[in-house]
Every structure is written in structure tokens, then in C-alpha cells.
Scaffold this motif. Structure first.
Motif, PDB file in Angstrom:
ATOM      1  N   LYS A 194     -11.819  11.122   2.980  1.00 56.54           N
ATOM      2  CA  LYS A 194     -10.878  11.341   1.877  1.00 56.54           C
ATOM      3  C   LYS A 194      -9.842  10.217   1.744  1.00 56.54           C
ATOM      4  O   LYS A 194      -9.100  10.177   0.768  1.00 56.54           O
ATOM      5  CB  LYS A 194     -10.156  12.686   2.060  1.00 56.54           C
ATOM      6  N   VAL A 195      -9.779   9.346   2.743  1.00 57.74           N
ATOM      7  CA  VAL A 195      -8.806   8.258   2.726  1.00 57.74           C
ATOM      8  C   VAL A 195      -9.418   7.058   3.438  1.00 57.74           C
ATOM      9  O   VAL A 195     -10.204   7.202   4.380  1.00 57.74           O
ATOM     10  CB  VAL A 195      -7.475   8.694   3.381  1.00 57.74           C
ATOM     11  N   GLU A 196      -9.063   5.867   2.959  1.00 57.08           N
ATOM     12  CA  GLU A 196      -9.699   4.644   3.473  1.00 57.08           C
ATOM     13  C   GLU A 196      -9.383   4.393   4.944  1.00 57.08           C
ATOM     14  O   GLU A 196     -10.245   4.026   5.732  1.00 57.08           O
ATOM     15  CB  GLU A 196      -9.239   3.449   2.626  1.00 57.08           C
ATOM     16  N   LYS A 197      -8.122   4.579   5.338  1.00 59.13           N
ATOM     17  CA  LYS A 197      -7.728   4.257   6.718  1.00 59.13           C
ATOM     18  C   LYS A 197      -6.955   5.411   7.335  1.00 59.13           C
ATOM     19  O   LYS A 197      -5.991   5.906   6.750  1.00 59.13           O
ATOM     20  CB  LYS A 197      -6.871   2.983   6.734  1.00 59.13           C
TER      21      LYS A 197
ATOM     22  N   GLN B 122     -11.408  13.035   7.034  1.00 58.77           N
ATOM     23  CA  GLN B 122     -12.533  12.104   7.076  1.00 58.77           C
ATOM     24  C   GLN B 122     -13.208  12.015   5.709  1.00 58.77           C
ATOM     25  O   GLN B 122     -13.562  13.017   5.107  1.00 58.77           O
ATOM     26  CB  GLN B 122     -13.548  12.538   8.140  1.00 58.77           C
TER      27      GLN B 122
ATOM     28  N   LYS C 207      -3.803  10.328  -3.204  1.00 62.34           N
ATOM     29  CA  LYS C 207      -4.658   9.172  -2.910  1.00 62.34           C
ATOM     30  C   LYS C 207      -3.919   8.011  -2.212  1.00 62.34           C
ATOM     31  O   LYS C 207      -3.840   6.886  -2.742  1.00 62.34           O
ATOM     32  CB  LYS C 207      -5.322   8.669  -4.192  1.00 62.34           C
TER      33      LYS C 207
ATOM     34  N   ASP D 175      -3.416   4.955   0.500  1.00 59.95           N
ATOM     35  CA  ASP D 175      -4.343   3.966   1.058  1.00 59.95           C
ATOM     36  C   ASP D 175      -4.567   4.193   2.553  1.00 59.95           C
ATOM     37  O   ASP D 175      -5.609   3.800   3.090  1.00 59.95           O
ATOM     38  CB  ASP D 175      -3.787   2.556   0.848  1.00 59.95           C
ATOM     39  N   ALA D 176      -3.583   4.784   3.215  1.00 62.24           N
ATOM     40  CA  ALA D 176      -3.692   5.018   4.653  1.00 62.24           C
ATOM     41  C   ALA D 176      -2.883   6.248   5.040  1.00 62.24           C
ATOM     42  O   ALA D 176      -1.860   6.554   4.421  1.00 62.24           O
ATOM     43  CB  ALA D 176      -3.197   3.800   5.432  1.00 62.24           C
TER      44      ALA D 176
ATOM     45  N   GLU E 109      -5.855  14.243  -1.249  1.00 57.29           N
ATOM     46  CA  GLU E 109      -6.809  14.064  -2.346  1.00 57.29           C
ATOM     47  C   GLU E 109      -6.084  13.865  -3.680  1.00 57.29           C
ATOM     48  O   GLU E 109      -6.507  13.085  -4.526  1.00 57.29           O
ATOM     49  CB  GLU E 109      -7.752  15.274  -2.428  1.00 57.29           C
TER      50      GLU E 109
ATOM     51  N   LYS F 106       0.830  -1.205   0.000  1.00 55.12           N
ATOM     52  CA  LYS F 106       0.000   0.000   0.000  1.00 55.12           C
ATOM     53  C   LYS F 106       0.863   1.254   0.000  1.00 55.12           C
ATOM     54  O   LYS F 106       2.056   1.210   0.321  1.00 55.12           O
ATOM     55  CB  LYS F 106      -0.913   0.005   1.227  1.00 55.12           C
TER      56      LYS F 106
END
Length: 640
Positions: A610-613, A608, A463, A465-466, A460, A380
Motif C-alpha cells: 500500500k506504500v512504496e517505502k 504491505q 498516499k 511516499d513512506a 490508502e 516527499k
């Protein structure tokens, strides 16, 4: 470079592959019944894998009332042998050698732990325990002698390679040796021969039961650093008597509970501070001598051996910080060593509270099976906001697992608040951890972005993953009239060299930051006053660290005013209230604010959705200590 360290050595007939020793350290990892847990075994096994010549376990109780800690090991029953045999088997699998230390805490334990009145040579309470002990009768002394021998035999049956009799640190045998605790007038008190009798009888009993080929080590406090206690000249005589009684090596430590700062020394104590005491013992005995005391560097260990001041080197907390220390030295990977910095936060700082041992610098300590770093199943892109110790630790672990890691630090260098913590007197050694972390980031290929503040726009765009948020904390500025005057500065800015101060300074806040800033200024010739609201400064500080900090403040004539509040800051003065009386302190060039910090975590809300983790760690959650920051960073690296 380190030929002497890795020169094989023998204690009696026990062959060691090198001269590096892990001394006994209480971990509180065993079961309440004194049997070994898997956690306890894995902790020692890591050191065996790491290449130490000899590992000595924490003090095993010789009976059910002998321990000073709820979850220390025990060898008072045959039922305990099996679990500890699993320990020795695991150590031997990796070519390690292991000794069991046996002891009785005597008056340095309490009924709240043992359920019974403590015992001692004389009915005098230990200054740190506050409980009058039962004065041992001669018959009871003879029973204890037998119990020491029986415990040693169980150690042999459990597969240990040697036994160490604990006659140091103010425990029962030490209590007999020292006039600080022994006021008897029978054959166990008074003269040095009489005070040594208990130890000699134990050695003889152990030897009778374990045989001539089983090594017996003896640990001693060469100087207790208390009024009326043992000094090196006393101990030199005792060492000769112990050698004659049949011990195979003498392990030279210092201090008792009252002087705990010399048993487990903080960073304010010089490296190898007690080596000269081991050297004095070596002059009068022919058996091997083990030195200990703030030896955390292979170059120091090698120089002590080369100077023939000792035959072996004990490095206890160095093995907590990095159990792979010997292997890394042998392989020339010196910049990979996590070097103990003497913070005493995770080791004795937790033990005195009845907790288990941890290490600020090594979250794997005591969690060898729980925190193992495994390769990630899916690679990731991980962003880390903040280059303090928590952020760097999370980046290191995430990168070790194979992730693409980008670390963003808004300042022009890594380290964050940790850099400032290393500025006050005797604290520079904290920088070794920053250096280690930076080296690891470089070796692991972490993309470090300095002068770069991670924000929602970048997230943004790129991008990830965490995102791990390790943005730390910022100083809290109280709402005091006059706090915005140009003469008022923040402690962190003073430590960072961003703000200069005049000759006369008032520090508002007597926590660790305030007190250490005051010490820093006083050491540089400033006249300093500390104002603290509570009834003492550094109230929640580690006792050993606080001992030397207060000593420093006293020696540099820092005035400490407690139970006082600041009412107003004026140009050239400050008004305080103490005991309902207002007082103005004049001739003040600068006021330094050190009243705490508050979390800096605005990024969390902005990211919040804007990203998975998102994982927040360290002071960005809540302002605490380095222990939590490093461990949370480590766990975050495992979690992405």
C-alpha cells in the motif's frame, strides 16, 4: 545572563575564549597502535566548531603497556605525533584550544589488554580488575617519570596547546597518592610528602621538557569515596604541593574504579554534586580550579562561576549530547540544547564493555561524518506511526531534510514509554529529551496528530511516499492463574497514573521496569515486595544506575525475593515457589506485573503493497534500549 561563562580566561599563558571545558573521556575511536583516526578527529572537531573554550583529549598512554582501553590514544612514540598533529590542526582551524591528557592506568588495567602484568606502587589487586600487579622498583619509577615527560614533549610537538597529567580516577599516579593503593614504606609511600613524590617528579620532568610557557594541568580525585582512600583534607594538602611543583591548573574530579558511580555519575546523583570539593581546593591554591560533576545546564555552570567555587566548568557528557552547547547558549537558543540526562547508557555503559562511545540522545556522537543531515533531493510526504522517542526522532530528521512529515500518536500526548521511564525516583530528567523533541517538531513544522491511530485506510487515502513504523511495544502479561483478577495491574499503568494501588504491593518481575516501579511505590509510602525469577534483580542494568536503585530499594525496605517463580495470584495473596518450596505471601492489596514487553508491529503487515517505502524502528522491531530506538529513528529519517 551568561556573562561569566563567556568571560575569557587564561591558564598560564594559554588564552581561552570562555570558561567551558570538555574533560577527557575515553572514546575508543583511535587505532590499536594509539594513532588518531578520522573518526576520532571529527569527533573532537565537532566540539571545536561548537565553541568550547578548552577541549581535553582522552588519556594518552605514555608507553605501549599503559592503556586501560584497546583503542585509546598514545604518545609513547614519535611515530604517533603526525596523526595527532592532524587533530590539533583541525581544532585550531575553528579557533579551538586543545590539551592532551597523559596517563598510565597502573593496576586499573589487565594483561588481557596490555599483554603484560599490570604495575602499581604495591602488589595489591584493584577490586574491579582482580589481577595482582607488579610492585614497581625505584628504577622503574624513574623510567616512568621520564616517559611522562617524553609523552608531554610529543604532545607539544603535535601542536597541543597544553598537557594534562592524569592523577585521578585510580590510575597509576592516583595509586601513589592514595593509601587505598599505596602501602610502600620507602620514599614513595607512607607520608603525604612521600606519596606525592611520584607526581611531583613527573611534573618537574614534564616542565623541564616542555618549557616554562607550556601549560600543565593536573587532574585529581578530590575524594575517592573508598575506605582508606583520599578525602578532601588529604587532597587540599596534595593540591598545594602540586602547585608548588609547577602545575598551572587543577582539575577536580572524584572517585576511582571501585566507586565508578562517582567518576561518571548517573541521574540519581545531584547536579554539581562535587562542586563543593572544588571550592575547598580553590581556598588553598592560587592557580585556576576546574569543577566537574553532573553539571549539564548553563544556569548551573554560571552560578558555580558566580559563586567563585571554581574558575572553569567541565561538562563532559553534556558535550557528547550536544557538542554545540556553548554556541547555543551564547546565541540564546537554550531550548535547542540537547541536555545530558545522566543515563550512562551510551558512554561509560559501552566503554566498560570494550565498545566505542555513543550517546543515547545524539546519534551523531562518533558518527559526525556518517550521519550528517543533508537536504533531500526530492521532497516527499512521510507518515510516522508512533510518537515515542524513536518516532519523534525519525520525524525530526525527515523534516530537517525538507520532507512533509505527519506524526500520528494514538495517545493524547507525545513521549510514549519514555514518559513512564521518567516517573520513578531521580528519573524526571529524562523528560528534558521529550521537551527537546517536541520543540524541534514544532520548529520544523511537523504535522502532529494526537489521539490518532495511523491505519491502512488512512494510508490508502492520503498516499504517503513512506511510512515509518515506530509503534513501540506493549506489556507482556504472563499466563499465571489469577492474573485477570481486578487486583492485578500492569506496571506501565501504575507509572502512568491510570491505576492506583493499595498499601501492600507485590511486583512480579525484577527487571529495570519492575525495580523502578517498586522504588516509585516505596518512595510513596507503600510496602513493596519484588519477586524475580533470576538470581538478582536488574541483571543487565547499567552498574552505576543499579547502584543507586538498589540503595533506594534498601533504604525504603523493599523486600527482594530472587530465584522464585509465581505459581498463582489469589485475592489478597500470592503463591510463589523458591528452592522447591511453596510459600504464600498474604495481606496483598495489589499485584503489579512487570515481566517485560513485546513488539507492537501489526501495522507493518497491513501496509504491505500500500506504500512504496516502509521502515520499522525501535521496539516495534525488538524490545531493546533507548540507544537503539533513537539511532534507528534518526537513520529512518535519513533513509526516506
Amino acid at each position: 545572563m551568561f556573562e561569566k561563562i563567556f568571560e575569557p580566561f587564561k591558564i598560564g599563558k594559554l588564552e581561552l575564549k570562555n570558561r567551558l571545558v570538555v574533560p577527557a573521556m575515553v572514546t575508543n575511536y583511535c587505532n590499536p597502535d594509539g594513532t588518531a583516526t578520522e573518526r576520532y578527529i571529527a569527533y573532537h572537531e565537532a566540539k571545536a566548531k561548537g565553541g568550547w573554550g578548552l577541549i581535553i583529549t582522552e588519556n594518552y598512554g605514555i608507553d605501549e603497556h599503559s592503556r586501560g582501553f584497546d583503542r585509546a590514544g598514545g604518545l609513547w612514540s614519535d611515530d604517533q605525533i603526525e596523526s595527532h598533529a592532524k587533530l590539533t590542526e583541525r581544532i585550531h582551524m575553528h579557533g579551538g584550544k586543545i590539551a592532551a591528557q597523559i596517563y598510565h592506568a597502573g593496576r586499573q588495567t589487565g594483561s588481557q589488554i596490555t599483554g603484560v602484568q599490570p604495575i602499581a606502587p604495591s602488589p595489591i589487586e584493584d577490586p574491579t580488575i582482580g589481577e595482582i600487579p607488579h610492585e614497581l622498583t625505584k628504577a622503574e619509577i624513574k623510567e616512568l617519570v621520564e616517559k611522562f615527560g617524553d609523552a608531554a614533549l610529543r604532545a607539544k610537538k603535535a601542536g597541543f596547546d597544553a598537557v594534562e597529567i592524569h592523577g585521578a580516577h585510580g590510575y597509576l599516579i592516583n595509586q601513589f597518592l592514595s593509601t587505598f593503593s599505596n602501602k610502600r614504606t620507602d620514599e614513595y609511600g607512607g607520608t603525604i610528602i612521600n606519596r606525592t613524590r611520584f607526581a611531583v617528579e613527573i611534573i618537574e620532568n614534564v616542565r623541564k621538557k616542555v618549557g616554562d610557557d607550556f601549560p600543565i594541568l593536573f587532574r585529581i580525585s578530590t575524594d575517592e569515596f573508598v575506605e582508606g582512600g583520599l578525602t578532601i583534607e588529604d587532597t587540599k594538602v596534595i593540591a598545594r604541593i602540586l602547585e608548588q611543583a609547577g602545575i598551572d591548573a587543577i582539575h577536580c574530579s572524584t572517585g576511582v574504579y571501585k566507586t565508578m558511580q562517582y567518576v561518571i555519575q548517573p541521574t540519581a546523583v545531584p547536579h554539581g554534586f562535587s562542586v563543593h570539593l572544588a571550592a575547598e581546593i580553590k581556598k588553598v591554591v592560587s592557580i585556576p580550579v576546574i569543577a566537574v560533576g553532573r553539571i549539564n545546564d548553563p544556569f548551573i555552570a554560571e552560578s558555580v562561576l558566580l559563586s567563585e567555587k571554581a574558575d572553569l566548568i567541565s561538562m563532559g557528557r553534556a558535550s557528547l549530547a550536544d557538542p554545540d552547547f556553548p554556541n547555543k547558549v551564547k546565541e540564546g537558543k537554550l531550548d535547542d540544547i540537547i541536555q545530558c540526562m545522566g543515563c550512562v547508557q551510551g558512554c561509560i555503559g559501552r566503554i566498560v564493555k570494550g565498545l566505542d562511545v555513543r550517546c543515547v540522545l545524539n546519534p551523531l556522537t562518533g558518527k559526525e561524518n556518517e550521519f550528517a543531515v543533508e537536504p533531500a533531493k526530492e521532497k516527499k510526504k512521510v507518515f510516522v506511526a508512533g510518537g515515542g522517542i524513536a518516532g519523534m526522532q525519525s520525524a525530526i530528521i525527515a523534516a530537517r531534510r525538507g520532507h512533509e512529515v505527519h506524526l500520528y500518536e494514538k495517545d493524547n500526548k507525545l513521549g510514549g514509554q519514555w514518559l513512564l521511564a521518567a516517573v520513578p525516583p531521580s528519573k524526571a530528567e529524562l523528560n528534558t529529551f521529550t521537551i527537546w523533541q517536541k520543540n524541534q517538531l514544532d520548529k520544523l513544522g511537523v504535522h502532529v496528530h494526537l489521539n490518532a491511530d495511523l491505519n491502512e485506510n488512512l494510508v490508502e487515502k492520503e498516499k504517503p511516499d513512506a511510512v515509518i513504523i515506530a509503534t513501540g511495544a506493549k506489556p507482556f502479561v504472563p499466563n499465571i492463574p489469577g492474573v485477570n483478577l481486578p487486583e492485578v495491574v500492569i506496571a506501565q499503568d501504575v507509572l502512568a497514573g491510570k491505576k492506583d494501588v493499595g498499601q501492600s504491593v507485590v511486583v512480579v518481575g525484577g527487571g529495570l521496569v519492575g525495580a523502578e516501579t517498586a522504588a516509585h511505590l516505596a518512595n510513596h509510602g507503600k510496602k513493596v515486595v519484588i519477586i524475580e525469577m533470576l538470581d538478582e534483580i536488574v541483571k543487565d542494568g547499567e552498574p552505576a544506575v543499579k547502584h543507586f536503585l538498589l540503595k533506594d530499594l534498601h533504604e525504603h525496605h523493599v523486600e527482594i525475593i530472587t530465584s522464585a517463580t509465581v505459581k498463582e495470584i489469589k485475592q489478597g495473596s500470592i503463591i510463589i515457589e523458591k528452592d522447591h518450596v511453596m510459600k504464600e505471601i498474604g495481606d496483598v492489596d495489589n499485584v503489579v506485573i512487570a515481566v517485560g514487553s513485546k513488539p507492537e508491529n501489526a501495522l507493518n503487515d497491513k501496509l504491505q503493497g500500500k506504500v512504496e517505502k516502509i521502515i520499522t524502528v525501535g521496539d516495534a522491531i525488538k524490545v531493546r534500549k533507548a540507544l537503539e530506538a533513537v539511532e534507528e529513528g534518526y537513520k529512518a529519517g535519513l533513509a526516506v
